[in-house]
Write a protein that holds these residues in place. Structure first.
Motif, mmCIF file in Angstrom:
data_model
loop_
_atom_site.group_PDB
_atom_site.id
_atom_site.type_symbol
_atom_site.label_atom_id
_atom_site.label_comp_id
_atom_site.label_asym_id
_atom_site.label_seq_id
_atom_site.Cartn_x
_atom_site.Cartn_y
_atom_site.Cartn_z
ATOM 1 N N GLY A 64 9.816 16.015 4.875
ATOM 2 C CA GLY A 64 8.570 17.012 4.661
ATOM 3 C C GLY A 64 7.605 16.298 4.328
ATOM 4 N N THR A 65 7.413 15.046 4.345
ATOM 5 C CA THR A 65 6.215 14.298 4.394
ATOM 6 C C THR A 65 5.579 13.742 5.581
ATOM 7 N N GLU A 66 4.161 13.296 5.627
ATOM 8 C CA GLU A 66 3.580 12.802 6.991
ATOM 9 C C GLU A 66 4.222 11.391 6.953
ATOM 10 N N SER A 67 4.914 10.800 6.061
ATOM 11 C CA SER A 67 5.606 9.469 6.276
ATOM 12 C C SER A 67 7.151 9.309 6.916
ATOM 13 N N GLU A 68 7.454 10.600 7.215
ATOM 14 C CA GLU A 68 8.780 10.869 7.492
ATOM 15 C C GLU A 68 9.313 9.688 8.654
ATOM 16 N N GLY A 69 8.450 9.279 9.284
ATOM 17 C CA GLY A 69 8.584 8.431 10.464
ATOM 18 C C GLY A 69 9.239 6.906 10.068
ATOM 19 N N MET A 70 8.926 6.582 8.824
ATOM 20 C CA MET A 70 9.286 5.585 8.538
ATOM 21 C C MET A 70 11.012 5.405 7.684
ATOM 22 N N SER A 71 11.494 6.470 8.130
ATOM 23 C CA SER A 71 12.943 6.553 7.322
ATOM 24 C C SER A 71 14.136 5.377 7.797
ATOM 25 N N ASN A 72 13.647 4.880 9.120
ATOM 26 C CA ASN A 72 14.688 4.073 9.612
ATOM 27 C C ASN A 72 14.281 2.529 9.199
ATOM 28 N N LEU A 73 13.401 2.483 8.179
ATOM 29 C CA LEU A 73 13.179 1.022 7.465
ATOM 30 C C LEU A 73 13.975 0.748 6.290
ATOM 31 N N PHE A 74 14.463 1.837 5.935
ATOM 32 C CA PHE A 74 15.237 1.671 4.572
ATOM 33 C C PHE A 74 16.700 1.409 4.935
ATOM 34 N N GLN A 75 17.052 0.261 5.244
ATOM 35 C CA GLN A 75 18.226 -0.497 5.542
ATOM 36 C C GLN A 75 18.307 -1.668 4.458
ATOM 37 N N GLY A 76 19.401 -1.948 3.825
ATOM 38 C CA GLY A 76 19.588 -3.157 3.010
ATOM 39 C C GLY A 76 18.680 -2.994 1.560
ATOM 40 N N GLN A 77 18.527 -4.366 1.162
ATOM 41 C CA GLN A 77 17.677 -4.244 -0.369
ATOM 42 C C GLN A 77 16.344 -3.958 0.264
ATOM 43 N N THR A 78 15.641 -2.757 -0.106
ATOM 44 C CA THR A 78 14.460 -2.555 0.005
ATOM 45 C C THR A 78 13.423 -2.093 -1.034
ATOM 46 N N LEU A 79 12.202 -2.401 -1.084
ATOM 47 C CA LEU A 79 11.516 -2.055 -2.184
ATOM 48 C C LEU A 79 10.251 -1.333 -1.397
ATOM 49 N N ILE A 80 9.498 -0.434 -2.251
ATOM 50 C CA ILE A 80 8.095 0.125 -1.667
ATOM 51 C C ILE A 80 7.106 -0.567 -2.391
ATOM 52 N N ALA A 81 5.683 -0.572 -1.908
ATOM 53 C CA ALA A 81 4.791 -0.962 -2.510
ATOM 54 C C ALA A 81 3.816 0.107 -2.127
ATOM 55 N N TYR A 82 3.041 0.727 -3.115
ATOM 56 C CA TYR A 82 2.023 1.697 -2.582
ATOM 57 C C TYR A 82 0.746 1.563 -3.462
ATOM 58 N N ALA A 83 -0.273 2.234 -2.959
ATOM 59 C CA ALA A 83 -1.576 2.346 -3.761
ATOM 60 C C ALA A 83 -2.417 3.483 -3.198
ATOM 61 N N ASN A 84 -3.371 3.908 -4.141
ATOM 62 C CA ASN A 84 -4.308 4.948 -3.258
ATOM 63 C C ASN A 84 -5.049 4.216 -2.358
ATOM 64 N N ASP A 85 -5.837 2.901 -2.604
ATOM 65 C CA ASP A 85 -6.615 2.486 -1.604
ATOM 66 C C ASP A 85 -5.732 1.790 -0.470
ATOM 67 N N PRO A 86 -5.953 2.338 0.833
ATOM 68 C CA PRO A 86 -4.978 1.790 1.689
ATOM 69 C C PRO A 86 -4.959 0.444 2.167
ATOM 70 N N MET A 87 -5.736 -0.227 1.566
ATOM 71 C CA MET A 87 -5.841 -1.641 1.728
ATOM 72 C C MET A 87 -5.020 -2.444 0.945
ATOM 73 N N ILE A 88 -4.934 -2.131 -0.442
ATOM 74 C CA ILE A 88 -4.599 -2.846 -1.523
ATOM 75 C C ILE A 88 -2.612 -3.204 -1.338
ATOM 76 N N ALA A 89 -2.061 -2.126 -1.034
ATOM 77 C CA ALA A 89 -0.486 -2.507 -0.749
ATOM 78 C C ALA A 89 -0.429 -3.731 0.392
ATOM 79 N N PRO A 90 -0.937 -3.500 1.387
ATOM 80 C CA PRO A 90 -0.533 -4.499 2.554
ATOM 81 C C PRO A 90 -1.089 -5.854 2.203
ATOM 82 N N LYS A 91 -2.294 -5.771 1.428
ATOM 83 C CA LYS A 91 -2.807 -7.303 1.144
ATOM 84 C C LYS A 91 -2.066 -8.068 0.150
ATOM 85 N N VAL A 92 -1.514 -7.188 -0.856
ATOM 86 C CA VAL A 92 -0.714 -7.887 -2.065
ATOM 87 C C VAL A 92 0.389 -8.198 -1.415
#
Length: 172
Positions: A64-92
């Protein structure tokens, strides 16, 4: 986790997926606790968050979210990194992955756009929103300072001419 805790976690994760500027999914197999704490500290200092999520719960939270397309990435030991600024999580995440080869960025999302690992890498090289704002202000302010310099130049030249005549009159 009890059922109520799982429900609360899914609700919280759903809000994260809806509200975040960008979300990065990475595999963290083999990372020590000290390295994970370092990643969390770096992300927190930049204004983001790192969470280890159960894949099944993350997939439920994605529904039910716009991000539903990435559900196939959740396999194995995964973590999520997120931030309000779109550049922060990818940079770090990418900066940490450069120094630690056990963190493997799988992909992520930015709004409704699903990103693969290469897209996250290229997003990490872009300047942040604050840097872009500073560049824009610099570009807007530059012509104004040039105009002020050009306008002030004839007045300063006149002042130098008058000063030279005054010195010449004093000497005479």
């Amino acid at each position: 986790m009890e059922r109520a805790e799982k429900r609360e976690f899914v609700t919280e994760l759903n809000e994260v997926f809806k509200a975040s500027g960008s979300v990065v999914v990475a595999r963290y197999a083999g990372i020590t606790v000290a390295q994970m704490n370092d990643l969390r500290k770096r992300m927190r200092a930049a204004g983001g968050t790192v969470k280890v999520a159960k894949n099944r719960l993350a997939k439920i939270a994605l529904q039910g979210t716009e991000s539903e397309g990435m559900s196939n990435l959740f396999q194995g030991q995964t973590l999520i990194a997120y931030a309000n600024d779109p550049m922060i999580a990818p940079k770090v995440a990418m900066d940490f992955a450069k120094t630690n080869d056990k963190l493997v960025v799988l992909g992520g999302t930015m709004g409704a756009t699903t990103l693969d690992a290469e897209a996250v890498k290229s997003l990490a090289t872009l300047p942040s929103l604050d840097e872009l704002r500073a560049m824009l202000l610099g570009l807007l302010a530059a012509p104004a300072t040039r105009v002020a310099t050009v306008v002030a130049a004839p007045a300063s030249q006149l002042a130098r001419v008058f000063a030279a005549y005054a010195k010449k009159d004093e000497a005479a």
